[in-house]
Design an enzyme around this catalytic site. Structure first.
Site, short mmCIF file in Angstrom:
data_model
loop_
_atom_site.label_atom_id
_atom_site.label_comp_id
_atom_site.label_asym_id
_atom_site.label_seq_id
_atom_site.Cartn_x
_atom_site.Cartn_y
_atom_site.Cartn_z
N THR A 93 83.19 103.99 126.11
CA THR A 93 83.64 103.86 124.87
C THR A 93 83.33 102.52 124.50
OG1 THR A 93 85.57 105.35 125.38
CG2 THR A 93 85.70 103.95 123.15
N LYS A 168 84.51 109.65 118.84
CA LYS A 168 85.65 109.12 119.68
C LYS A 168 86.64 108.17 118.97
CE LYS A 168 87.36 107.70 123.76
NZ LYS A 168 88.60 108.34 124.50
N LYS A 243 92.35 98.97 122.86
CA LYS A 243 90.94 98.51 122.67
C LYS A 243 90.27 99.50 122.07
CE LYS A 243 86.59 99.98 125.39
NZ LYS A 243 86.08 100.45 126.69
P1 NAD Z 1 86.75 100.69 134.74
O1 NAD Z 1 87.17 99.17 134.65
O2 NAD Z 1 87.61 101.35 135.97
O3 NAD Z 1 85.23 101.03 135.40
C1 NAD Z 1 84.23 99.92 134.78
C2 NAD Z 1 83.34 99.74 136.13
O4 NAD Z 1 82.37 99.19 135.49
C3 NAD Z 1 84.11 98.80 136.85
O5 NAD Z 1 84.15 99.12 138.39
C4 NAD Z 1 83.22 97.63 136.97
O6 NAD Z 1 83.18 96.75 138.03
C5 NAD Z 1 81.91 97.95 136.52
N1 NAD Z 1 80.95 97.11 135.79
C6 NAD Z 1 81.33 96.36 134.73
N2 NAD Z 1 80.15 95.71 134.14
C7 NAD Z 1 79.05 96.16 135.11
C8 NAD Z 1 77.70 95.82 135.07
N3 NAD Z 1 77.10 95.08 134.18
N4 NAD Z 1 77.10 96.64 136.14
C9 NAD Z 1 77.58 97.64 136.89
N5 NAD Z 1 78.86 97.82 137.08
C10 NAD Z 1 79.40 97.15 135.85
O7 NAD Z 1 87.03 101.51 133.54
P2 NAD Z 1 87.01 103.15 133.46
O8 NAD Z 1 88.52 103.34 133.08
O9 NAD Z 1 86.25 103.68 134.26
O10 NAD Z 1 86.55 103.26 131.89
C11 NAD Z 1 85.36 103.35 131.71
C12 NAD Z 1 84.92 103.60 130.32
O11 NAD Z 1 85.64 104.79 129.82
C13 NAD Z 1 85.49 102.52 129.28
O12 NAD Z 1 84.89 102.45 128.27
C14 NAD Z 1 86.74 103.45 128.76
O13 NAD Z 1 87.26 103.03 127.48
C15 NAD Z 1 86.35 104.76 128.71
N6 NAD Z 1 87.26 105.72 129.04
C16 NAD Z 1 88.29 105.49 129.91
C17 NAD Z 1 89.31 106.44 130.15
C18 NAD Z 1 90.53 106.47 131.07
O14 NAD Z 1 91.47 107.14 130.93
N7 NAD Z 1 90.31 105.47 132.15
C19 NAD Z 1 89.31 107.61 129.21
C20 NAD Z 1 88.30 107.78 128.22
C21 NAD Z 1 87.38 106.84 128.20
#
Ligand code: NAD
Length: 303
Positions: A93, A168, A243
């Site tokens: 997102t 979204k 966010k």
């Molecule tokens: P998270 O923080 O658990 O995962 C993100 C991962 O990306 C981390 O493990 C981090 O180490 C990695 N990362 C960051 N920069 C990087 C790079 N340059 N190269 C490689 N890896 C990198 O977050 P999440 O909960 O998995 O969410 C991911 C996305 O999904 C976000 O944009 C969030 O808004 C969206 N989202 C999350 C949810 C939820 O319930 N968690 C629901 C809908 C949407």
């Protein structure tokens, strides 16, 4: 079966990659965190130590990251080493402007591209029941559909580049505003001596009906599965709602749209997470709103 790389193996990325493994694809992955790489490896993901290694020669690259600049950085590197004419999909997102910039990077490198943010949380990612909101050209959508259908239940093509992110962000602005509206109604009901169950029974069958009320009800009782019955453990964390509302306001400025309620909701969620809302479900905003009553009389008195 395709060779696919997942970049970003966090709460959402790892279950998505694990489901691609289960669907029979060859799956590679990379995350900056060694701990997260190890966790993904235990699900059958062949982890790499850098983006370029994971992306080399793949048919499809999926990013699941936290912010626009990370997506742009990863796509810029990946498109130079992927299979010619491959497909890049961003499921993060992020703001619409960054998403469109990422699409242009892919386009200039001769790749197909989609933005495909999701709704449904970690549970949906694990169960393969996510909704994907997709932006990009028809040819890219056709190329991505077989994989997305393995990872989610509902796949909606919303329009051109960035349209998935736009959908979204608009959807979650509705949800954030609605959660505040529903919470305020329960606090008003308290003041009027109306029971939570009575308000729920009426509003859930009348014009106040909405998802924030009927699924994520912010008071304990009427909806036993809501976070309010579990001390507001997330669920959908308040900082993620903050966010998404922040993104809605960035997009509103970029698009020249007036969103006064979105603006107010964003400010309230920022205050909530700045106080004690971090790590709390977004429905916990009702506890923060309840504390405002001490501030209101002063404001009304001009103090
Ligand atoms: P998270 O923080 O658990 O995962 C993100 C991962 O990306 C981390 O493990 C981090 O180490 C990695 N990362 C960051 N920069 C990087 C790079 N340059 N190269 C490689 N890896 C990198 O977050 P999440 O909960 O998995 O969410 C991911 C996305 O999904 C976000 O944009 C969030 O808004 C969206 N989202 C999350 C949810 C939820 O319930 N968690 C629901 C809908 C949407």
């Amino acid at each position: 079966m395709a060779i696919i790389a997942f970049i970003g193996l966090g709460n959402m990325g790892t279950p998505l990659a694990a489901n691609a493994v289960k669907a029979g694809h060859t799956v590679r992955g990379y995350d900056i965190s060694a701990e997260r790489r190890d966790a993904a490896a235990s699900h059958g993901v062949a982890v790499s130590r850098e983006v370029a290694e994971a992306a080399a020669g793949v048919d499809i690259l999926v990013t699941m990251l936290n912010a626009g600049p990370s997506v742009i950085e990863v796509w810029s590197r990946a498109v130079t080493v992927m299979k010619a004419g491959g497909l890049v999909i961003d499921c993060s997102t992020i703001d619409v402007e960054s998403s469109r910039r990422a699409h242009s990077i892919a386009h200039e490198a001769g790749m197909l591209s989609l933005d495909a943010p999701v709704s449904g949380g970690v549970e949906g990612a694990t169960a393969g029941t996510l909704t994907f909101m997709v932006g990009g050209e028809a040819a890219a959508f056709e190329a991505g559909l077989p994989l997305l259908e393995k990872l989610g239940r509902r796949i909606v093509h919303c329009g051109e580049a960035g349209a998935g992110e736009a959908a979204k962000i608009c959807n979650n602005m509705i949800l954030g505003i609605n959660m505040i509206a529903v919470s305020e109604a329960f606090l008003l009901a308290d003041g009027l001596g109306l029971s939570h169950q009575a308000l729920f029974d009426v509003a859930s069958n009348a014009s106040g009906q909405c998802y924030a009320l009927t699924t994520h009800c912010p008071v304990p009782g009427p909806v036993p599965t809501s976070a309010a019955n579990h001390d507001y453990r997330p669920g959908f964390a308040a900082e993620l709602m903050a966010k998404d509302l922040r993104l809605s306001q960035e997009c509103a400025r970029f698009a020249g749209a007036e969103t006064p309620l979105g603006h107010a909701a964003s400010a309230l969620y920022e205050r909530f997470i700045g106080k004690d809302g971090r790590g709390v479900d977004y429905a916990g905003i009702i506890r923060f709103l309840a504390t405002l009553k001490d501030e209101v009389p002063m404001a009304r008195a001009g103090g």
